[in-house]
Design an enzyme around this catalytic site. Structure first.
Site, PDB file in Angstrom:
ATOM      1  N   ASN A  21       0.874  -1.175   0.000  1.00  0.00           N
ATOM      2  CA  ASN A  21       0.000   0.000   0.000  1.00  0.00           C
ATOM      3  C   ASN A  21       0.909   1.222   0.000  1.00  0.00           C
ATOM      4  O   ASN A  21       1.490   1.574   1.024  1.00  0.00           O
ATOM      5  CB  ASN A  21      -0.895  -0.038   1.246  1.00  0.00           C
ATOM      6  CG  ASN A  21      -1.844   1.154   1.312  1.00  0.00           C
ATOM      7  OD1 ASN A  21      -1.793   2.051   0.469  1.00  0.00           O
ATOM      8  ND2 ASN A  21      -2.692   1.164   2.318  1.00  0.00           N
TER       9      ASN A  21
ATOM     10  N   ARG B 251      -2.673  -2.176  -3.311  1.00  0.00           N
ATOM     11  CA  ARG B 251      -3.861  -1.353  -3.117  1.00  0.00           C
ATOM     12  C   ARG B 251      -3.766  -0.190  -4.093  1.00  0.00           C
ATOM     13  O   ARG B 251      -2.770   0.538  -4.106  1.00  0.00           O
ATOM     14  CB  ARG B 251      -3.907  -0.823  -1.695  1.00  0.00           C
ATOM     15  CG  ARG B 251      -5.074   0.099  -1.515  1.00  0.00           C
ATOM     16  CD  ARG B 251      -4.961   0.890  -0.258  1.00  0.00           C
ATOM     17  NE  ARG B 251      -6.158   1.726  -0.143  1.00  0.00           N
ATOM     18  CZ  ARG B 251      -6.188   2.875   0.482  1.00  0.00           C
ATOM     19  NH1 ARG B 251      -5.101   3.353   1.051  1.00  0.00           N
ATOM     20  NH2 ARG B 251      -7.295   3.581   0.554  1.00  0.00           N
TER      21      ARG B 251
ATOM     22  N   HIS C   9     -13.032   2.804   0.101  1.00  0.00           N
ATOM     23  CA  HIS C   9     -13.042   1.779   1.156  1.00  0.00           C
ATOM     24  C   HIS C   9     -13.709   0.488   0.681  1.00  0.00           C
ATOM     25  O   HIS C   9     -14.181  -0.315   1.493  1.00  0.00           O
ATOM     26  CB  HIS C   9     -13.820   2.252   2.417  1.00  0.00           C
ATOM     27  CG  HIS C   9     -13.199   3.405   3.142  1.00  0.00           C
ATOM     28  ND1 HIS C   9     -13.938   4.427   3.680  1.00  0.00           N
ATOM     29  CD2 HIS C   9     -11.911   3.694   3.434  1.00  0.00           C
ATOM     30  CE1 HIS C   9     -13.149   5.297   4.274  1.00  0.00           C
ATOM     31  NE2 HIS C   9     -11.900   4.878   4.124  1.00  0.00           N
TER      32      HIS C   9
ATOM     33  N   ARG D 219     -12.053  15.836   7.593  1.00  0.00           N
ATOM     34  CA  ARG D 219     -12.816  16.208   6.387  1.00  0.00           C
ATOM     35  C   ARG D 219     -14.241  16.606   6.761  1.00  0.00           C
ATOM     36  O   ARG D 219     -14.854  15.991   7.642  1.00  0.00           O
ATOM     37  CB  ARG D 219     -12.892  15.025   5.411  1.00  0.00           C
ATOM     38  CG  ARG D 219     -11.556  14.627   4.835  1.00  0.00           C
ATOM     39  CD  ARG D 219     -11.735  13.563   3.752  1.00  0.00           C
ATOM     40  NE  ARG D 219     -10.460  12.937   3.446  1.00  0.00           N
ATOM     41  CZ  ARG D 219     -10.273  11.630   3.394  1.00  0.00           C
ATOM     42  NH1 ARG D 219     -11.275  10.789   3.595  1.00  0.00           N
ATOM     43  NH2 ARG D 219      -9.082  11.150   3.111  1.00  0.00           N
TER      44      ARG D 219
ATOM     45  N   GLU E  43      -8.031  -5.246   5.227  1.00  0.00           N
ATOM     46  CA  GLU E  43      -7.923  -4.956   3.799  1.00  0.00           C
ATOM     47  C   GLU E  43      -6.759  -5.722   3.167  1.00  0.00           C
ATOM     48  O   GLU E  43      -6.840  -6.151   2.025  1.00  0.00           O
ATOM     49  CB  GLU E  43      -7.756  -3.440   3.600  1.00  0.00           C
ATOM     50  CG  GLU E  43      -9.047  -2.690   3.866  1.00  0.00           C
ATOM     51  CD  GLU E  43      -8.864  -1.205   4.128  1.00  0.00           C
ATOM     52  OE1 GLU E  43      -8.418  -0.851   5.241  1.00  0.00           O
ATOM     53  OE2 GLU E  43      -9.161  -0.403   3.239  1.00  0.00           O
TER      54      GLU E  43
END
Ligand code: ADP
Length: 396
Positions: free
Chosen positions: A7, A89, A178, A239, A382
């Protein structure tokens, strides 16, 4: 087969080496401060190794991680050839990638072509792919996209109500992120509930620094809260999530900022951090609430209210709901947030068991027995999902 999962971010490279015979993690680690001063944290079940090697670029970070995996003292393999495949990823697959793919030159070019949709993420992901190619040219590499799982969304969920030209010409639509996590926890949920995924209506809440809710019907994503970029939807650590778009020119004028500066503030100085003035970490926010900090309390209230709102919306979109899933840093650990969210869902038959809600670390139901809508806490993984997809593609 041993699979290396990569990743790659702009200045970091996370890795995990898995033995797919039993899906165990042989080693995992992080190369960070790439291009700055370089830092390696390498972990095996036997212990942790830390160093500050020279890492001017991602190719150098790749050799640092290979050295760590091969090291006589803290390594876990004897030869590079033990790595059977690499799973990457990749954040944005646009409309091109609806599933994971074996990477070749055409795929690389296609990832590059959608990079304008994720300028901060896709270029480093590609750098990681190229660094692996340089060090292990004969090892197959697979791309696993955060957006791919959501490509099953119907047009009514992915279209913005804009001039259709904006979609036609620029591919401005909702993509969602996601996906790898939502897919993994939905599969785990089916196992936990002892029911086929193909019959379930799920609201999966991935609540980490970035956060999104996904409506999963019969194993497919039918809607999700993030959009063209990960800025849309829930209020997150830093955010803003959903806002009236007219706020952007308003702030530009009032504060004398450019559009790019306002969007930067919406990404980095808003959400829990902006509302509370305390920080983005939910542990710090809870501690502040305990000392009577009103802004921190408001921030957590906004967070929970919005998560609950999306769950309610998705229950309506799917015409029913079998289970709510909580996952990622906050979803897996913050029992207070779970309780706050679930209070809004009592009308649909949700009730949580306080004793179960206080536990953590394993996949479990925190509902009272027999509740119509179950509430599940499922640790996401993940890396394992990427490794499983990589293995599946190679076997095919
Ligand atoms: P990401 O992968 O998006 O960086 P994570 O899924 O690791 O994020 O989630 C990180 C966040 O999880 C932290 O910022 C913090 O808010 C929250 N978190 C982690 N541990 C706990 C905990 N024990 N209690 C409450 N919140 C936690």
């Amino acid at each position: 087969m041993k699979i290396l999962v990569i990743n790659c971010g702009s200045s970091s490279l996370k890795y995990q080496l898995l033995n797919m015979a039993d899906e165990s993690v042989l080693a995992k680690g992080l190369c960070e401060r790439i291009g700055i001063d370089g830092r390696l944290v390498h972990e095996r079940p036997q212990g942790k190794y830390e160093a500050s090697p020279n890492m001017p670029d991602h190719a150098a970070a790749m050799s640092v991680l290979l050295d760590a995996l091969l090291d006589a003292n803290h390594g876990v393999i004897k030869c590079k050839s033990e790595i059977g495949a690499i799973g990457h990823r990749v954040v944005h697959g646009g409309e091109t990638f609806t599933a994971s793919v074996l990477i070749n030159d055409t795929v690389e070019a296609a990832i590059e072509a959608v990079s304008d949709l994720a300028p901060l993420h896709n270029p480093p992901n590609l750098t990681g792919i190229r660094a692996c190619k340089q060090h292990m040219p004969n090892v197959p590499q697979v791309g696993v996209f955060d957006t791919a799982f959501h490509q099953t969304m119907p047009a009514k969920a992915y279209l913005y109500a804009l001039d259709y030209d904006m979609y036609d010409k620029h591919k401005i639509r909702r993509y969602g992120f996601h996906g790898t996590s939502h897919k993994y926890v939905s599969q785990q949920a089916a196992e936990l509930l002892g029911r086929p995924l193909s019959e379930l209506k799920l609201a999966s809440c991935h609540l980490g620094n970035g956060a999104s809710v996904c409506a999963i019907k019969n194993g497919e994503s039918v809607d999700t809260s993030m959009g063209l970029t990960p800025l849309e939807g829930l209020a997150m650590g830093t955010r803003s999530g959903d806002i009236d778009p007219a706020i952007i020119p308003f702030i530009m004028e009032k504060e004398g900022l450019t559009a790019a500066q306002v969007v930067d503030a919406l990404n980095k100085k808003s959400g829990m951090l902006g509302l509370s003035g305390v920080g983005s970490d939910f542990r710090d926010l809870s501690a502040a609430v305990d000392t009577g900090n009103e802004r921190a309390k408001n921030a957590l209230d906004v967070f929970a209210y919005r998560v609950a709102g999306y769950i309610g919306r998705y229950a309506a979109c799917m015409n029913g709901l079998d289970a709510v899933i909580f996952t990622a840093g906050i979803g897996e650990n913050d029992s207070g947030i779970r309780a706050k969210v679930c209070e809004y869902l009592e009308w649909m038959g949700v009730s949580i068991n306080a004793d179960a809600n206080s536990k953590r670390g394993k996949a479990m139901s925190i509902s009272n027995t027999g509740d119509k809508v179950q509430v599940l806490v499922i640790p996401t993984n993940e890396e394992l999902m990427i490794a499983r997809d990589t293995k599946k593609i190679l076997e095919a």
